[in-house]
Scaffold this motif. Structure first.
Motif, PDB file in Angstrom:
ATOM      1  N   SER A 187      20.866 -38.537  17.718  1.00 20.06           N
ATOM      2  CA  SER A 187      21.972 -39.096  16.956  1.00 20.06           C
ATOM      3  C   SER A 187      22.119 -38.317  15.658  1.00 20.06           C
ATOM      4  N   PRO A 188      23.316 -38.343  15.053  1.00 20.80           N
ATOM      5  CA  PRO A 188      23.505 -37.631  13.789  1.00 20.80           C
ATOM      6  C   PRO A 188      22.699 -38.284  12.681  1.00 20.80           C
ATOM      7  N   ARG A 189      22.300 -37.481  11.700  1.00 16.84           N
ATOM      8  CA  ARG A 189      21.556 -38.048  10.575  1.00 16.84           C
ATOM      9  C   ARG A 189      22.461 -38.943   9.736  1.00 16.84           C
ATOM     10  N   VAL A 190      23.714 -38.530   9.576  1.00 23.73           N
ATOM     11  CA  VAL A 190      24.693 -39.307   8.812  1.00 23.73           C
ATOM     12  C   VAL A 190      25.949 -39.453   9.655  1.00 23.73           C
ATOM     13  N   LYS A 191      26.487 -40.652   9.683  1.00 24.39           N
ATOM     14  CA  LYS A 191      27.709 -40.924  10.432  1.00 24.39           C
ATOM     15  C   LYS A 191      28.711 -41.574   9.491  1.00 24.39           C
TER      16      LYS A 191
ATOM     17  N   GLU B 245      15.282 -37.201  -0.954  1.00 26.95           N
ATOM     18  CA  GLU B 245      16.461 -37.435  -0.123  1.00 26.95           C
ATOM     19  C   GLU B 245      17.243 -36.140   0.092  1.00 26.95           C
ATOM     20  N   CYS B 246      17.368 -35.351  -0.958  1.00 29.27           N
ATOM     21  CA  CYS B 246      18.112 -34.096  -0.867  1.00 29.27           C
ATOM     22  C   CYS B 246      17.389 -33.111   0.047  1.00 29.27           C
TER      23      CYS B 246
ATOM     24  N   LEU C 183      18.667 -51.117   6.046  1.00 31.38           N
ATOM     25  CA  LEU C 183      19.381 -49.994   6.649  1.00 31.38           C
ATOM     26  C   LEU C 183      18.999 -48.700   5.947  1.00 31.38           C
ATOM     27  N   PRO C 184      18.478 -47.708   6.683  1.00 34.38           N
ATOM     28  CA  PRO C 184      18.150 -46.418   6.064  1.00 34.38           C
ATOM     29  C   PRO C 184      19.401 -45.580   5.859  1.00 34.38           C
ATOM     30  N   LYS C 185      19.353 -44.639   4.922  1.00 40.44           N
ATOM     31  CA  LYS C 185      20.467 -43.725   4.727  1.00 40.44           C
ATOM     32  C   LYS C 185      20.613 -42.776   5.904  1.00 40.44           C
ATOM     33  N   SER C 186      19.492 -42.426   6.515  1.00 37.72           N
ATOM     34  CA  SER C 186      19.501 -41.495   7.643  1.00 37.72           C
ATOM     35  C   SER C 186      19.360 -42.256   8.951  1.00 37.72           C
ATOM     36  N   LEU C 187      20.258 -41.971   9.902  1.00 35.45           N
ATOM     37  CA  LEU C 187      20.181 -42.604  11.213  1.00 35.45           C
ATOM     38  C   LEU C 187      19.032 -42.051  12.044  1.00 35.45           C
TER      39      LEU C 187
END
Length: 764
Positions: free
Chosen positions: A22-26, A520-521, A588-592
């Motif tokens: 899955s994408p890291r960010v959606k 995070e970056c 909920l995490p920032k990264s999926l």
């Protein structure tokens, strides 16, 4: 479904890697529109934006649609647009309708071809209601010139340049003043050709109605690529898919991806192949997953090709998008090709049919001189024109246009692959990005559901051993229309996309989205972004900043950010659960792509233990659900995100469990309700009825039903609360809850529901 599963198991059994990550960010269309610079544009009474032309010098994006052309600003496509109305003549539309075509869907002028012709004009072609037509568009010479005008007096026949049917594909390139096109040249779409027009040299085409040359082709793209320092060696390369003449017997029609070449200075033959290509050759373009048993899984449905220039203009990289032609499963792949591999295939053996079964084999006989496919120039011989070629060369070229060896991708396998998804790839654009640890090719892949996948492949110890990073999935079209065209501006760091319904513009990166923490970056592993000591910002290679941190290859913040600990504190929250009811812990995490781990401790001094899942503790998409809460569940819960070997805290929750009898005492008796039929129930009584609902699976549903239930209550002020628990030590807490209830009740009546969405924190 069973066939799809069987195919995936087959690949796994053969040692094949299948990408389903899955994408890291959606990000949704709304998110991109509101926060991340997505801009859109559409023409009134138009559609089908298949032709996009990027002009960096003028700062314009030229667009072709139904009955219109538009000139948009590259900085903001939503502003400063200019339009040209270019419909088909009424008599052409009527004739098209008499021929059985749809008057509104097909009998229009769909602009399919846009090219920069010179410093002041474009060359444009449209379907013209099944009467292809072309013309010159004046666009001015300078950026400040506002001219955008079609010369209707100099319109010319577009046969061999634009398709008749708007549903047909065509590909063309303007080399100098000559247009090289791959297109159907008849009304019925049966005579497909590679055609040269415009310029001073005679028109030349492929052999007509010869399946060995072209067999029901669908042209995808075409490029002009120099072969040497001598311009006489320049070649035009066509990419298309067609029904394979050499397909396996008994398997029916097979679609193969092809790459074809012609010499730019080909003039045709003198006595044979007059006004026909004498240098046309084609080879199979392979994009396959190799398996350990020697068999390959092929992706043969070529969709798009992107040419990525390198320092050597003779050796660009070619990224191609493929899908499967199989009806058994859905799959898409991206393969990259080097020009050296392409040239090697065209210098290899020719394919030849021989034997009693007319099987395709490698031609072992004598190949005439000069070798078919060689351009007439001083580089490789003494011939000054193809008209001087001997008859045996011309005859061999006519009978042997197909090469025996295919063109294989670099690394012998796709650089990115997805199977068993709800979408397929349609378009691709690539940007080469300079990062702190090297250069990376960032792939922007369009799909048939209006999304863009942002992908980076990171090499490990060898090319065969790579890590595929799916950084983002972006919904760039509101109606999920398939992406039909794509252009990229590295200079402006923007991506431009076309669909049937509209055009979108999107920045290539969203570094601010990764926050202000070094970890995070770093975990984002986005080549565009780096931590500058304060926040995540755009990485610029020539900028000297002391605190810049970036690690695309490894993405390990434990080493990179060890000197710069995370400054942001982990949020803490207190929640309440009722004994015997259910309680939801949301995190909920920032990264999926992060894995969520929950730990628990009874008191602050106790050691933390991982929360074990069972029939009573259930993991859900947005957190964990505690069914039938018990007194022993009270304590401290910690939500951790683990990604790429790095763990960080996201949320601290303190759960207090209320005894069921104590909760019941907070509601009014049934006798009071019967005497006061319009009296509002207490908000936590409403909540208790909802949390035990058997069909609730997420906190969003709890909130939605709670607000729906509250909206039907009469607008009357609730009476004061009865004594709570009769326990003085807890009076302060319940007084606070009552004050929150009153404030919430006022907001519910004062603010329309459409203006205020329910929040999961409201019910606590």
């Amino acid at each position: 479904m069973i066939q799809t599963l069987a195919f995936l198991l087959l690949l796994a059994g053969k040692g094949t890697t299948v990408t389903t990550t899955s994408p890291r960010v959606k990000l949704s269309f709304h998110d991109l529109k509101m926060r991340h610079g997505l801009r859109t544009y559409e023409l009134e009474r138009s559609c089908c934006y298949d032709a996009l032309l990027l002009d960096e010098e003028r700062g314009r994006l030229f667009v072709g649609g139904k009955n219109y052309m538009a000139s948009l600003s590259l900085d903001n496509i939503s502003k400063h647009d200019r339009k040209i109305y270019w419909p088909a003549p009424v008599e052409w539309r009527e004739e098209c309708n008499w021929a059985g075509k749809d008057i509104n869907a097909e009998c229009m002028n769909f602009v399919k071809i846009l090219h920069l012709y010179n410093r002041t004009h474009l060359y444009a072609c449209g379907t013209g209601a099944f009467h292809p037509i072309c013309g010159f568009v004046e666009v001015g010479q300078r950026v400040e010139d506002s001219v955008f005008k079609l010369d209707f007096k100099s319109l010319e026949d577009g046969k061999g340049k634009s398709p008749y049917d708007p549903n047909h594909t065509a590909a063309s390139v303007l080399a100098g003043e000559e247009l090289y096109s791959g297109v159907a040249t008849d009304l019925m779409g049966r005579d497909f050709t590679i055609f040269r027009s415009l310029g001073s040299r005679p028109s030349v085409r492929t052999e007509q109605h010869d399946s060995r040359w072209l067999n029901e082709p669908k042209f995808v793209d075409v490029f002009w690529i120099p072969e040497s320092e001598n311009p006489d060696d320049d070649k035009i390369f066509f990419f298309f898919r067609e029904t394979a003449v050499e397909g396996s017997q008994g398997l029916g029609k097979q679609s193969f991806a092809r790459i074809g070449q012609i010499c730019r200075n080909d003039m045709g033959g003198q006595r044979s192949l007059v006004n026909k290509w004498t240098t046309f050759l084609k080879a199979r373009l392979v994009c396959a997953v190799p398996c350990t048993d020697g068999s390959d899984t092929h992706f043969d449905h070529l969709r798009d090709v992107f040419l990525l220039p390198t320092r050597d203009k003779r050796n660009p990289l070619l990224y191609a998008v493929f899908t499967t032609s199989s009806t058994v499963f859905k799959g898409s792949a991206v393969c990259v090709y080097h020009m050296n591999d392409i040239r090697r295939a065209f210098l290899g053996p020719f394919a030849h049919k021989e034997g009693s079964n007319y099987q395709w084999v490698s031609y072992q006989g004598r190949v005439p001189y000069p070798r078919p496919g060689t351009c007439p120039s001083k580089t490789f011989g003494t011939f000054s024109s193809t008209k001087d070629y001997p008859d045996d060369v011309i005859q061999f070229a006519r009978n042997h246009p197909l090469m025996y060896n295919p063109v294989l991708p670099h690394g012998q396998r796709p650089v990115f692959l997805q199977t068993n998804t709800d979408h397929i790839f349609t378009r691709i654009a690539v940007d080469r990005v300079a990062a702190a640890d090297g250069h990376y090719d960032v792939l922007f892949i369009g799909t048939d559901i209006g999304t863009v996948l942002k992908v980076v492949t990171v090499p490990k110890d060898s090319w065969q051993n790579r890590e595929e990073l799916l950084l983002e999935e972006l919904q760039v079209f509101k109606d999920s229309s398939p992406i039909t065209s794509m252009q990229i501006s590295s200079k402006r760091q923007q991506l431009y996309l076309g669909s049937r319904t509209s055009i979108s513009q999107l920045p290539l990166h969203r570094c601010e989205m990764y926050g202000k923490a070094c970890a995070e970056c770093c975990l984002a592993r986005d080549p565009y972004c780096a931590w500058d000591g304060t926040t995540c910002t755009r990485y610029l290679q020539n900028t000297k900043r002391r605190f810049r941190r970036q690690d695309v290859r490894n993405g390990d913040p434990s080493i990179l950010c060890s000197r710069y600990p995370q400054k942001t504190s982990v949020p803490e929250r207190k929640i309440y659960g009722v004994e015997g009811s259910s309680t939801f812990l949301e995190c909920l995490p920032k990264s999926l792509q992060a894995k969520i781990v929950w730990t628990y401790q009874k008191t602050r001094s106790d050691p933390q233990k991982e929360v074990l899942l069972d029939s009573r503790v259930i993991r859900m998409e947005r957190g964990i659900l505690l069914r039938s809460v018990q007194r022993k569940d009270a304590g401290f819960y910690y939500c951790h995100a683990t990604e790429h070997g790095f763990t960080q805290g996201l949320l601290h929750l303190q759960l207090e469990v209320i005894h069921a009898q104590q909760a019941d005492s907070l509601s009014l008796s049934r006798e009071e309700e019967s005497t006061q039929p319009f009296h509002r129930k207490l908000w936590y009584q409403d909540f208790l009825q909802l949390v035990d609902h058997p069909n609730l699976s997420t906190m969003d549903q709890v909130c939605e039903q709670l607000w729906s239930h509250k909206s039907h209550q009469p607008k009357k002020k609730a009476p004061p609360l009865p004594p709570l628990f009769n326990i003085k030590s807890k009076s302060q807490k319940w007084k606070h809850l009552e004050e929150k209830r009153k404030a919430r009740s006022r907001r519910t009546h004062e603010v329309p529901r459409a203006e205020r969405a329910p929040r999961s924190t409201d019910i606590w």
